[in-house]
Design a protein around this motif. Structure first.
Motif, PDB file in Angstrom:
ATOM      1  N   ASN A 175      -7.772 -38.223   7.678  1.00 31.38           N
ATOM      2  CA  ASN A 175      -7.924 -36.931   6.998  1.00 31.38           C
ATOM      3  C   ASN A 175      -6.875 -35.910   7.408  1.00 31.38           C
ATOM      4  N   ALA A 176      -5.729 -36.362   7.917  1.00 30.93           N
ATOM      5  CA  ALA A 176      -4.675 -35.437   8.329  1.00 30.93           C
ATOM      6  C   ALA A 176      -4.099 -34.716   7.106  1.00 30.93           C
ATOM      7  N   TYR A 177      -3.815 -33.430   7.276  1.00 30.41           N
ATOM      8  CA  TYR A 177      -3.216 -32.669   6.181  1.00 30.41           C
ATOM      9  C   TYR A 177      -2.531 -31.421   6.722  1.00 30.41           C
ATOM     10  N   ALA A 178      -1.673 -30.852   5.875  1.00 30.95           N
ATOM     11  CA  ALA A 178      -1.054 -29.551   6.143  1.00 30.95           C
ATOM     12  C   ALA A 178      -1.081 -28.762   4.845  1.00 30.95           C
ATOM     13  N   GLU A 179      -1.225 -27.444   4.960  1.00 33.81           N
ATOM     14  CA  GLU A 179      -1.349 -26.621   3.766  1.00 33.81           C
ATOM     15  C   GLU A 179      -0.703 -25.267   3.992  1.00 33.81           C
ATOM     16  N   SER A 180      -0.147 -24.707   2.922  1.00 35.67           N
ATOM     17  CA  SER A 180       0.479 -23.385   2.982  1.00 35.67           C
ATOM     18  C   SER A 180       0.185 -22.646   1.687  1.00 35.67           C
ATOM     19  N   ASN A 181      -0.105 -21.336   1.790  1.00 33.52           N
ATOM     20  CA  ASN A 181      -0.295 -20.535   0.584  1.00 33.52           C
ATOM     21  C   ASN A 181       0.081 -19.085   0.846  1.00 33.52           C
ATOM     22  N   PHE A 182       0.330 -18.356  -0.208  1.00 31.19           N
ATOM     23  CA  PHE A 182       0.557 -16.914  -0.099  1.00 31.19           C
ATOM     24  C   PHE A 182       0.258 -16.235  -1.424  1.00 31.19           C
ATOM     25  N   VAL A 183      -0.034 -14.932  -1.326  1.00 35.44           N
ATOM     26  CA  VAL A 183      -0.107 -14.037  -2.478  1.00 35.44           C
ATOM     27  C   VAL A 183       0.762 -12.833  -2.138  1.00 35.44           C
ATOM     28  N   ASP A 184       1.707 -12.524  -3.018  1.00 34.59           N
ATOM     29  CA  ASP A 184       2.693 -11.485  -2.735  1.00 34.59           C
ATOM     30  C   ASP A 184       2.798 -10.540  -3.936  1.00 34.59           C
ATOM     31  N   VAL A 185       2.788  -9.228  -3.670  1.00 35.25           N
ATOM     32  CA  VAL A 185       2.893  -8.205  -4.707  1.00 35.25           C
ATOM     33  C   VAL A 185       4.113  -7.338  -4.401  1.00 35.25           C
ATOM     34  N   VAL A 186       4.991  -7.183  -5.394  1.00 37.21           N
ATOM     35  CA  VAL A 186       6.224  -6.416  -5.219  1.00 37.21           C
ATOM     36  C   VAL A 186       6.341  -5.381  -6.331  1.00 37.21           C
ATOM     37  N   GLY A 187       6.705  -4.165  -5.955  1.00 39.41           N
ATOM     38  CA  GLY A 187       6.983  -3.125  -6.934  1.00 39.41           C
ATOM     39  C   GLY A 187       8.319  -2.454  -6.639  1.00 39.41           C
ATOM     40  N   LYS A 188       9.145  -2.289  -7.677  1.00 39.34           N
ATOM     41  CA  LYS A 188      10.428  -1.620  -7.525  1.00 39.34           C
ATOM     42  C   LYS A 188      10.501  -0.468  -8.520  1.00 39.34           C
ATOM     43  N   PHE A 189      10.876   0.712  -8.030  1.00 39.66           N
ATOM     44  CA  PHE A 189      10.858   1.916  -8.840  1.00 39.66           C
ATOM     45  C   PHE A 189      12.161   2.694  -8.659  1.00 39.66           C
ATOM     46  N   ARG A 190      12.810   3.008  -9.771  1.00 37.86           N
ATOM     47  CA  ARG A 190      13.985   3.874  -9.705  1.00 37.86           C
ATOM     48  C   ARG A 190      13.532   5.288 -10.028  1.00 37.86           C
ATOM     49  N   ILE A 191      13.529   6.161  -9.018  1.00 37.71           N
ATOM     50  CA  ILE A 191      13.053   7.534  -9.185  1.00 37.71           C
ATOM     51  C   ILE A 191      14.046   8.351  -9.995  1.00 37.71           C
ATOM     52  N   ASN A 192      15.298   8.211  -9.645  1.00 32.16           N
ATOM     53  CA  ASN A 192      16.382   8.852 -10.399  1.00 32.16           C
ATOM     54  C   ASN A 192      17.656   8.064 -10.132  1.00 32.16           C
ATOM     55  N   GLU A 193      18.781   8.575 -10.564  1.00 30.95           N
ATOM     56  CA  GLU A 193      20.031   7.825 -10.389  1.00 30.95           C
ATOM     57  C   GLU A 193      20.408   7.632  -8.932  1.00 30.95           C
ATOM     58  N   SER A 194      19.844   8.460  -8.056  1.00 27.69           N
ATOM     59  CA  SER A 194      20.224   8.388  -6.643  1.00 27.69           C
ATOM     60  C   SER A 194      19.201   7.676  -5.767  1.00 27.69           C
ATOM     61  N   LEU A 195      17.935   7.693  -6.181  1.00 30.37           N
ATOM     62  CA  LEU A 195      16.880   7.207  -5.300  1.00 30.37           C
ATOM     63  C   LEU A 195      16.096   6.061  -5.945  1.00 30.37           C
ATOM     64  N   SER A 196      15.956   4.969  -5.194  1.00 26.30           N
ATOM     65  CA  SER A 196      15.127   3.831  -5.602  1.00 26.30           C
ATOM     66  C   SER A 196      14.174   3.499  -4.464  1.00 26.30           C
ATOM     67  N   ILE A 197      12.955   3.113  -4.830  1.00 23.29           N
ATOM     68  CA  ILE A 197      11.941   2.757  -3.842  1.00 23.29           C
ATOM     69  C   ILE A 197      11.356   1.406  -4.206  1.00 23.29           C
ATOM     70  N   SER A 198      11.136   0.581  -3.199  1.00 24.96           N
ATOM     71  CA  SER A 198      10.453  -0.699  -3.410  1.00 24.96           C
ATOM     72  C   SER A 198       9.336  -0.839  -2.385  1.00 24.96           C
ATOM     73  N   ALA A 199       8.295  -1.549  -2.782  1.00 25.53           N
ATOM     74  CA  ALA A 199       7.158  -1.783  -1.897  1.00 25.53           C
ATOM     75  C   ALA A 199       6.717  -3.233  -2.049  1.00 25.53           C
ATOM     76  N   GLN A 200       6.244  -3.795  -0.964  1.00 31.56           N
ATOM     77  CA  GLN A 200       5.815  -5.197  -0.958  1.00 31.56           C
ATOM     78  C   GLN A 200       4.629  -5.350  -0.030  1.00 31.56           C
ATOM     79  N   ALA A 201       3.639  -6.106  -0.449  1.00 33.15           N
ATOM     80  CA  ALA A 201       2.472  -6.376   0.391  1.00 33.15           C
ATOM     81  C   ALA A 201       1.929  -7.746   0.037  1.00 33.15           C
TER      82      ALA A 201
END
Length: 885
Positions: free
Chosen positions: A362-388
């Motif tokens: 019954n040997a096994y290995a397993e991997s999983n993830f859930v990832d959420v990414v948001g990228k926002f350009r506020i104006n021509e000078s400022l960009s923000i991204s978030a990830q969780a």
């Protein structure tokens, strides 16, 4: 309050930045690795051009492998693809278990795999192992056997660090980028692949299915991608192992009769190893992307991969234990041969056998993830991204082991240097319960399970500037909590049976004329060994169901670790006439909370212990790219980097009663810290062509090495050789060369070479160097030489690619007091393809065509190489059909 003290590296980078003041800065020329030029060609040339353009435009030292590169070779996981990258080494095992015909771990520039940090889409990936000792060893390295190549859009290998990269890669990092739904050219697209996989030694053909479906709306604002894979492969490995080496006692009959043999190493258990496994990798990835405008991009990605890895291992060993101890009266026949400090040939009139069997259904290995990414350009000078997100890896193995002892016949062995030995043992295939000399339930029978998980969140902001020395400033914060736990539950003899001898009175065991090793066992291995019976997994499961019961947790092998980490960084990107680069600093606050069980010498019991430490690191980095001439680029990089010790080095415990060997961790180990410097020159002299050369140097100020000592352990008899981790120092230096070029008429070639010199630099190692035993200070994983050579053809619908990968010998870990080394090994692979039409193609891939022999050895007291093990897995062949729409 966090306080950070500037380091020499930080001071050097600051001076380098200040020296640039007064320079006129021009337009934006710094490009992210993902920003590549338009590709107009297709096939192999397209993949190489895409990778080269990404490398050329990057402001750090990177290597890039595209999905097209992966599709043109027999790459079954991401590590297969990376083995052809300069400076990357691969291993087909996680530790000392020998290779299994599939690349499983990667490392950069002659350093341990755990110093190479692996991410998927920029975030950590939880990983698991199916092999018991790897579960207990608890490395931080990722098992690439869980990451099929079908997932990949692009892999970027960062050889120089940047402040915005997640810390953890003292020698570098690897980021695996998956496909994004809205990047597809068509509204509906996808691929279906059907393959038949044939493994030479197992002589079985298995199905391998994979594919993806991508849809996006006609406004290109929402997309959905589904990927799935189901891949099965049977594996067989033939091998020979020197399980137990010891020294001839001067007080034994042999020591007295042959004084020259006293103190020489003798192989007491030379074994014929027969390993079988059925691997079944199933899983998939789902990604949804929403981009309502050019200023907003949201993406959610979920992934799961499970590798079922049922396996069994038989080791039929020649038993010479009665011949070596102080009270031994057995004398050899004739005069034994000696090589270096070990007995290389010997014969006895009457020796026995020991047969060890493990089944892990019954040997096994397993991997999983859930990832959420948001990228926002506020104006021509400022960009923000978030990830969780969150990620989890699990590994488990249920070990059912027995040991049968018997025999009574003539036996001999003759080692052939670094090739398998000739071993003779009469009556080794005879197995009768009535004549059995002994039968033992393996004391390590247990179910081992690991859990590796992390929760993370980060936010980044980028300001684009119109004037001054910087064209942009990027800053970010990241918080995470990583947790690792190991659980081990004993499988014990059923107490209703009074003796071990009662445990085998079942009929569910082999009898003469029953199950045997395959008739072609060892045919390609070399050397020789006598025939042997086997215990099948079904027989062992039936036996275990009746004679084993679930016991208590084995506290000495269990631990829990949690690591809350907070990090922040600031990085400036600059450019001017003919140059660009970045400079920054990353501040990291790491907590290390370790809970495990340790022996209390007063009570002879294992008691719970807890340890907490906090580490603060200042990690500056500086990268400079310069246009030296037309299509000639020079790069310089300097950074302080860090990796955290393996979880096993902090808390694990392993004990081997048979060989009187044990290993354990130190919860107070400091992180591995390194000052890294490099420079390179790249000449892109023609389309899809380059010649590059680079130098690198790593000063490992707090490397984790291993030391040995003698120790006693509650509940176990005798004095053990204990090996454990210690903080020490080390250095790695070397150079890389790379060349690739189309030759015309559809033909092309590529080659690269990496030289690495890695050594521990403690006072003890200095003494070893002066004594001529410098091998005792080799860094884990350092191959002095590694190279890849390949050639390809593409035309008239046909494509062909052949490549040979080689790495020289390297130190691979401690087994008791022995430093085990892997000998040099090379692998030949090839891929053939034919495009039937725009949608349909057929491919034939081959791996390990040369059927490489995996050799391991240790150095004896005289510095001679003493053989340790030999393995062969056979070649693998894949015939497939791909339908793309």
């Amino acid at each position: 309050m966090m306080k950070f003290k500037p380091t020499p590296t930080a001071s050097a980078i600051t001076l380098a930045l200040l020296s640039m003041t007064g320079t006129t800065y021009a337009a934006d020329t710094g490009k992210d690795v993902q920003s590549v030029e338009s590709i107009t060609v297709t096939g192999i040339k397209a993949s190489k051009q895409k990778s080269l353009v990404a490398k050329k435009n990057a402001d750090t030292v990177v290597e890039v492998v595209s999905a097209e590169d992966i599709g043109k070779m027999p790459d079954k996981n991401v590590a297969d693809s990376l083995q052809r990258v300069p400076g990357v080494n691969t291993a087909t095992s996680g530790a000392l278990e020998g290779g299994f015909g599939e690349n499983d771990r990667i490392s950069l520039r002659g350093t341990p795999p755990s110093l190479t940090f692996t991410t998927i889409n920029g975030h950590v990936v939880g990983s698991g192992d199916w092999y018991t000792k790897n579960i207990g060893g608890a490395s931080r390295s990722v098992s690439f056997g869980l990451l099929p190549s079908e997932l990949v859009d692009r892999v970027t290998v960062y050889k120089s660090s940047r402040a915005d990269l997640v810390e953890g890669g003292a020698s570098g990092s690897v980021d695996i980028q998956t496909r994004h739904p809205l990047d597809a050219k068509q509204q509906i697209s996808g691929l279906v692949s059907v393959e038949a996989a044939y493994t030479q030694l197992a002589a079985k053909t298995d199905p391998q299915l994979s594919g993806y479906f991508n849809w996006k709306n006609d406004t290109n604002t929402f997309g959905l991608m589904l990927q799935a894979f189901s891949e099965k492969r049977h594996l067989r490995r033939d091998g020979q192992e020197g399980v137990w080496w010891d020294k001839v006692d001067p007080a034994s009959a042999m020591g007295k009769a042959y004084p020259a043999l006293a103190g020489k190493d003798i192989s007491l258990l030379t074994g014929a190893v027969y390993f079988e496994q059925e691997r079944k990798r199933d899983g998939g990835l789902v990604s949804a992307q929403f981009r309502p405008s050019n200023d907003i991009n949201l993406e959610v990605t979920a992934f799961n991969s499970k590798l079922k890895a049922a396996n069994s291992n038989q080791n039929h060993m020649q038993n010479m234990i009665p011949a070596y101890g102080a009270g031994a009266t057995v004398l050899p026949v004739g005069t034994p041969g000696v090589t270096g400090n070990y007995i290389s040939s010997i014969a006895f009139q009457n020796v026995g056998w020991v047969h060890d069997t493990y089944a892990r259904p019954n040997a096994y290995a397993e991997s999983n993830f859930v990832d959420v990414v948001g990228k926002f350009r506020i104006n021509e000078s400022l960009s923000i991204s978030a990830q969780a997100g969150t990620t989890k890896g699990t590994g488990s193995s249920d070990d059912i082991g027995i040991e049968a002892i018997g025999g009574g016949g003539a036996g001999s062995y003759k080692f052939n240097g670094m090739n398998p030995a000739n071993v003779s043992l009469t009556n080794s295939a005879v197995y009768k319960v009535a004549d059995l000399g002994g039968f033992n339930t393996d004391p390590n029978n247990a179910t081992s399970t690991s859990e590796d998980k992390e929760r993370y969140a980060q936010v980044d902001a980028t300001w684009r500037l119109d004037g001054g020395p910087f064209e942009s400033i990027k800053a970010g914060l990241r918080t995470s909590k990583h947790e690792r736990s190991n659980s081990v539950i004993a499988l014990l003899p059923n107490p209703k049976f009074a003796t071990d001898r009662e445990h085998y009175q079942t009929g569910a065991i082999p009898t003469p004329g029953g199950d045997m090793y395959p008739g072609n066992w060892g045919n390609s291995l070399g050397g020789s060994f006598s025939p042997s019976f086997t215990f099948t997994t079904a027989n062992l499961q039936a036996w275990a169901a009746k004679y084993l019961v679930t016991g208590d947790h084995i506290k000495s092998k269990e631990f829990n670790i949690d690591e809350p980490v907070t990090a922040g960084y600031v990085m400036g990107s600059f450019s001017g006439q003919g140059f660009s680069g970045n400079v920054g600093v990353r501040l990291v606050n790491s907590e290390e909370n370790v809970s495990n069980y340790q022996a209390d010498p007063k009570t002879s019991q294992y008691v719970a212990k807890s340890f907490s430490n906090t580490y603060r690191d200042t990690l500056p980095s500086f990268n400079l790219k310069m246009d030296v001439a037309t299509d000639v680029i020079a790069r310089l990089g300097a950074a302080k980097t860090m990796s955290r010790p393996d979880f096993g080095s902090l808390a694990s415990f392993q004990i081997d009663q048979l060989n009187q060997q044990a290993s354990g961790g130190d919860p107070n180990l400091k992180p591995i810290r390194s000052n890294n410097y490099e420079g390179s020159l790249e000449w892109y002299f023609a389309p899809q062509s380059r010649v590059t050369a680079g130098l690198y140097y790593m000063d490992l100020t707090t490397y984790v090495g291993f030391a040995s000592s003698k120790a006693n352990f509650p509940g176990y008899n005798g004095v053990f050789t204990f090996s454990g981790p210690v903080n020490t120092t080390g250095k790695v230096k070397g150079f890389e060369l790379s060349y690739e070029q189309p030759l015309g008429n559809g033909f092309g070639v590529n080659a690269n070479y990496t030289s690495a010199d890695g050594k521990e630099t403690s006072d003890k190692c200095g003494q070893a160097e002066r004594a001529g035993t410098s091998h005792a200070c080799d860094l884990f994983g350092t191959s002095k030489d590694s190279y890849n050579v390949g050639a390809f053809y593409e035309g008239y619908g046909f494509s062909a690619h052949i490549a040979y990968n080689y790495r020289s010998a390297y130190y691979m870990g401690m087994a008791g007091n022995d430093r085990v080394n892997s000998d040099a090994v090379g692998s030949l692979m090839a891929s053939l393809g034919y495009t039937i039409n725009n949608n349909l193609s057929v491919n034939f891939d081959a791996k390990d065509i040369n059927d490489p022999l995996l050799r391991t050895y240790v150095y004896d007291a005289k510095g001679e190489r003493r053989p340790n093990s030999f393995y062969k897995n056979g070649a693998q062949y894949y015939l497939g059909l791909r339908y793309k729409f």
